[in-house]
Design a protein around this motif. Structure first.
Motif, short mmCIF file in Angstrom:
data_model
loop_
_atom_site.label_atom_id
_atom_site.label_comp_id
_atom_site.label_asym_id
_atom_site.label_seq_id
_atom_site.Cartn_x
_atom_site.Cartn_y
_atom_site.Cartn_z
N ARG A 178 0.86 -1.19 0.00
CA ARG A 178 0.00 0.00 0.00
C ARG A 178 0.89 1.23 0.00
O ARG A 178 1.76 1.37 0.86
N ARG A 179 0.69 2.12 -0.97
CA ARG A 179 1.46 3.35 -1.06
C ARG A 179 0.51 4.54 -0.98
O ARG A 179 -0.52 4.56 -1.64
N THR A 180 0.86 5.50 -0.16
CA THR A 180 0.07 6.71 -0.05
C THR A 180 0.83 7.83 -0.72
O THR A 180 2.01 8.03 -0.44
N ASN A 191 6.69 5.88 -8.84
CA ASN A 191 7.49 7.09 -8.93
C ASN A 191 8.94 6.75 -8.61
O ASN A 191 9.27 5.59 -8.34
N ASP A 192 9.83 7.73 -8.64
CA ASP A 192 11.26 7.47 -8.44
C ASP A 192 11.55 6.83 -7.08
O ASP A 192 12.35 5.90 -6.99
N LEU A 240 -1.98 5.13 -10.50
CA LEU A 240 -1.56 3.73 -10.63
C LEU A 240 -1.10 3.44 -12.06
O LEU A 240 -0.07 2.81 -12.28
N LEU A 241 -1.86 3.92 -13.05
CA LEU A 241 -1.51 3.69 -14.45
C LEU A 241 -0.18 4.36 -14.82
O LEU A 241 0.53 3.89 -15.71
N LYS A 265 13.15 3.03 -6.40
CA LYS A 265 14.33 2.79 -5.56
C LYS A 265 14.05 1.70 -4.53
O LYS A 265 14.95 0.98 -4.13
N LEU A 266 12.78 1.60 -4.10
CA LEU A 266 12.40 0.57 -3.13
C LEU A 266 12.18 -0.78 -3.80
O LEU A 266 11.90 -1.77 -3.14
N GLY A 267 12.28 -0.81 -5.13
CA GLY A 267 12.10 -2.06 -5.87
C GLY A 267 10.65 -2.40 -6.19
O GLY A 267 10.37 -3.50 -6.66
N LEU A 268 9.74 -1.47 -5.94
CA LEU A 268 8.33 -1.73 -6.21
C LEU A 268 8.07 -1.64 -7.71
O LEU A 268 8.68 -0.85 -8.41
N VAL A 269 7.14 -2.47 -8.18
CA VAL A 269 6.83 -2.53 -9.61
C VAL A 269 5.32 -2.55 -9.80
O VAL A 269 4.56 -2.65 -8.84
#
Length: 131
Positions: free
Chosen positions: A41-43, A64-65, A59-60, A69-73
């Motif tokens: 979950r990202r706010t 973001n940068d 979402l589409l 960096k956190l490796g989220l895709v």
């Protein structure tokens, strides 16, 4: 007691332009973990007008940068097209096919659920997958 004035003539009330306002909202989107084994979950803060499609369009747009960096895709195809609202349903852009992976479908469902919307073409899934 004597009262005196400073010699400035009275003027009518002078009105100015509307005071500037900024509206900032927090929106929730769901991204896939680097290991592709769950959702995160990202706010995100969003300044400006927010309607039911704003979170889906974020979402589409993809991670973001900081999220990269956190490796989220994301398991949704990259697009610059925008989703549009039709009553209480979000219609995805024509160039975005319905998600074909489990996590892609969960991303769309959970993001829509967080923004209290329904997404056309995406079957609801159990809320247990929305962290």
């Amino acid at each position: 007691m004597t009262l005196t004035a400073c010699g400035i003539r009275p003027t009518p009330i002078l009105t100015g332009a509307e005071a500037p306002t900024v509206s900032s909202h927090s929106l929730t989107i769901y991204l896939v973990t680097a290991g592709r084994d769950g959702l995160v979950r990202r706010t995100r803060d969003h300044t400006g007008t927010v309607d039911i499609t704003t979170a889906m369009n974020l979402l589409l747009a993809g991670p973001n940068d900081e999220e990269k960096k956190l490796g989220l895709v994301t398991e949704l195809p990259a697009t610059s097209s925008k989703a549009i609202p039709v009553l209480d349903v979000i219609v995805m852009p024509e160039d975005v096919a319905p998600p074909t992976t489990k996590w892609g479908a969960f991303q769309v469902h959970c993001t829509a659920l967080a923004s209290r919307a329904k997404v056309a073409g995406v079957a609801p899934v159990s809320d247990e997958y929305c962290p």
